[in-house]
Design an enzyme around this catalytic site. Structure first.
Site, PDB file in Angstrom:
ATOM      1  NE  ARG A   1      17.643  10.864 -18.429  1.00  0.00           N
ATOM      2  CZ  ARG A   1      16.996   9.707 -18.306  1.00  0.00           C
ATOM      3  NH1 ARG A   1      17.011   9.048 -17.164  1.00  0.00           N
ATOM      4  NH2 ARG A   1      16.351   9.205 -19.325  1.00  0.00           N
TER       5      ARG A   1
ATOM      6  N   GLY B   1      -0.225   0.769  -4.978  1.00  0.00           N
ATOM      7  CA  GLY B   1      -0.885   0.471  -3.705  1.00  0.00           C
ATOM      8  C   GLY B   1      -1.522   1.711  -3.108  1.00  0.00           C
TER       9      GLY B   1
ATOM     10  CG  HIS C   1      -0.256   0.265   2.506  1.00  0.00           C
ATOM     11  ND1 HIS C   1       0.392  -0.730   3.203  1.00  0.00           N
ATOM     12  CD2 HIS C   1      -0.088   1.398   3.226  1.00  0.00           C
ATOM     13  CE1 HIS C   1       0.937  -0.222   4.292  1.00  0.00           C
ATOM     14  NE2 HIS C   1       0.657   1.062   4.339  1.00  0.00           N
TER      15      HIS C   1
ATOM     16  CE1 TYR D   1       8.234  -7.281 -11.702  1.00  0.00           C
ATOM     17  CE2 TYR D   1       7.668  -6.838 -13.986  1.00  0.00           C
ATOM     18  CZ  TYR D   1       7.404  -6.692 -12.646  1.00  0.00           C
ATOM     19  OH  TYR D   1       6.312  -5.977 -12.231  1.00  0.00           O
TER      20      TYR D   1
HETATM   21  P1  GDP Z   1      10.160   0.472 -17.922  1.00  0.00           P
HETATM   22  O1  GDP Z   1      11.652   0.646 -17.895  1.00  0.00           O
HETATM   23  O2  GDP Z   1       9.663  -0.467 -16.884  1.00  0.00           O
HETATM   24  O3  GDP Z   1       9.431   1.764 -17.956  1.00  0.00           O
HETATM   25  O4  GDP Z   1       9.714  -0.206 -19.210  1.00  0.00           O
HETATM   26  P2  GDP Z   1       9.964  -0.798 -20.587  1.00  0.00           P
HETATM   27  O5  GDP Z   1      10.554  -2.163 -20.499  1.00  0.00           O
HETATM   28  O6  GDP Z   1       8.636  -0.671 -21.227  1.00  0.00           O
HETATM   29  O7  GDP Z   1      11.030   0.115 -21.341  1.00  0.00           O
HETATM   30  C1  GDP Z   1      11.066   1.497 -21.294  1.00  0.00           C
HETATM   31  C2  GDP Z   1      11.377   2.109 -22.659  1.00  0.00           C
HETATM   32  O8  GDP Z   1      11.592   3.499 -22.452  1.00  0.00           O
HETATM   33  C3  GDP Z   1      12.653   1.559 -23.301  1.00  0.00           C
HETATM   34  O9  GDP Z   1      12.539   1.677 -24.698  1.00  0.00           O
HETATM   35  C4  GDP Z   1      13.701   2.537 -22.776  1.00  0.00           C
HETATM   36  O10 GDP Z   1      14.853   2.593 -23.594  1.00  0.00           O
HETATM   37  C5  GDP Z   1      12.932   3.851 -22.836  1.00  0.00           C
HETATM   38  N1  GDP Z   1      13.417   4.871 -21.907  1.00  0.00           N
HETATM   39  C6  GDP Z   1      13.842   6.108 -22.258  1.00  0.00           C
HETATM   40  N2  GDP Z   1      14.291   6.794 -21.216  1.00  0.00           N
HETATM   41  C7  GDP Z   1      14.106   6.005 -20.122  1.00  0.00           C
HETATM   42  C8  GDP Z   1      14.355   6.176 -18.739  1.00  0.00           C
HETATM   43  O11 GDP Z   1      14.842   7.191 -18.264  1.00  0.00           O
HETATM   44  N3  GDP Z   1      14.044   5.133 -17.915  1.00  0.00           N
HETATM   45  C9  GDP Z   1      13.489   3.974 -18.400  1.00  0.00           C
HETATM   46  N4  GDP Z   1      13.190   2.995 -17.535  1.00  0.00           N
HETATM   47  N5  GDP Z   1      13.263   3.768 -19.709  1.00  0.00           N
HETATM   48  C10 GDP Z   1      13.559   4.768 -20.572  1.00  0.00           C
END
Ligand code: GDP
Length: 353
Positions: A216, A46, A41, A165
């Site tokens: 960022r 949550g 939660h 995961y």
């Molecule tokens: P998440 O990382 O759980 O949000 O999920 P995804 O597996 O769906 O992937 C995120 C997508 O966003 C990928 O194509 C990353 O390269 C892109 N991305 C761009 N900037 C960022 C960032 O700052 N953080 C994350 N997690 N992904 C990013």
């Protein structure tokens, strides 16, 4: 353990843009006076679930990690037998973005398999009436045809960055199915798309896409830097859902007679990461250039969910990306900008409501 008494279940949801209301025609589970356990939660989903259930009339049971370690099977069993919840929203899990998943796969696999086994099996043994398990869109094969219907599960390979995961979440879905089949338990799994909203984790490396870019963008604006760095090449597409929309959908599915064991809950459309970054730049007020860091993984190119099942129950999302992202930035300014090494009072959210 926290116990909150909320008021009567309201079947009307006016979204934050106020453009639609939905009506639950077939409320089979009224929460008034019932014990509802929300695991996890304190996390983003949550806490949205707690907000969504605040008007339900339920007694909300919430356990912190200190009070109940979900990794401890005996403790979970004892707690369930002692507290006897009727409904369980199983949200507590180890979660993180694509980078965290690529670097900590053992932690994600072990912790999630353990936690969900304890909660799901414990719920069955304690006679829980209905349980909702939150899975993830990364459970679907990378080559699934779009939009992805629920029956695409286990039909192809998974993205290597997040496979551990994803396998843990697939195991949770299968566990709910198995308990349904073998024991007649009303256990249902939910697959959301990429979530965002208040309470998100803004960790510089381990956050999900919206939180990572939002942080960022804010830091670049405050530091007067001309470039906003976005991971990957910007071409993958992602479907975003505001966490309050998902919580409302889960309340809706818990309340209705859901005939399936698995529901996608998405907004029905996706956007390129480059488009998402542009909206985030707009709502944060960042006016420089967007640059791409090709050393970071793109992940799956597209994972748009087929919403047909949940739509046919009568649920629809209510929060547009622009409004939702502006609200997420306000939440970031209120709670995290100072930690991010910038002066929160100097930032203002642009756009939205
Ligand atoms: P998440 O990382 O759980 O949000 O999920 P995804 O597996 O769906 O992937 C995120 C997508 O966003 C990928 O194509 C990353 O390269 C892109 N991305 C761009 N900037 C960022 C960032 O700052 N953080 C994350 N997690 N992904 C990013």
């Amino acid at each position: 353990m926290l116990v909150n008494e909320a008021s009567f279940f309201s079947v009307e949801n006016s979204g934050c843009n106020g453009q639609f209301n939905y009506q639950v025609d077939d409320v089979v589970n009224d929460f008034k006076g019932k014990k509802v356990w929300i695991t996890g939660h304190r996390g983003m989903l949550g806490s949205a679930m707690v907000r969504s259930m605040a008007d339900s009339g339920a007694y909300l049971l919430m356990t912190s990690r200190v009070e109940l370690d979900l990794l401890d099977r005996d403790a979970v069993m004892d707690w369930l037998h002692a507290n006897q919840p009727e409904f369980v929203f199983h949200i507590g899990a180890k979660v993180g973005g694509i980078f965290a998943n690529a670097t900590l796969p053992a932690d994600f696999l072990f912790e999630n398999l353990s936690i969900q086994s304890n909660v799901i099996d414990g719920a069955y043994r304690a006679g829980v009436r209905k349980l909702l398990f939150v899975a993830s869109n990364c459970t679907y094969p990378t080559n699934a045809s779009q939009p992805i219907a629920e029956d695409a599960l286990l039909t192809g390979p998974l993205d290597g960055n997040i496979r551990a995961y994803a396998v843990s979440k697939i195991a949770g879905i299968e566990m709910c199915r198995a308990y349904r089949r073998q024991h007649g338990s009303d256990f249902v799994s939910i697959i959301p798309p990429n979530l965002y909203g208040p309470g998100d984790n803004y960790h510089p490396q381990h956050s999900h896409v919206v939180a990572g870019i939002l942080r960022r963008a804010h830091e670049a604006k405050m530091a007067g830097v001309k470039e906003l760095v976005v991971w990957g090449d910007g071409t993958p597409r992602r479907e975003l859902l505001h966490v309050d929309d998902l919580a409302n959908a889960m309340k809706f599915i818990m309340a209705t007679d859901a005939e399936h064991d698995l529901y996608n809950v998405g907004c029905g459309h996706d956007m390129a990461i480059s488009q998402i970054a542009s909206i985030i730049a707009e709502v944060t007020g960042f006016t420089g250039a967007i640059e791409y860091d090709h050393s970071k993984p793109n992940g799956t190119m597209r994972k748009l969910l087929d919403n047909t099942r949940v739509s046919s129950l009568g649920w629809k999302p209510a929060i547009s990306e622009r409004d939702g992202l502006a609200g997420a930035y306000r939440d970031f300014l209120a709670r995290h900008a100072a930690e991010a090494g910038t002066d929160a009072s100097a930032g203002t959210a642009a756009g939205g409501h």
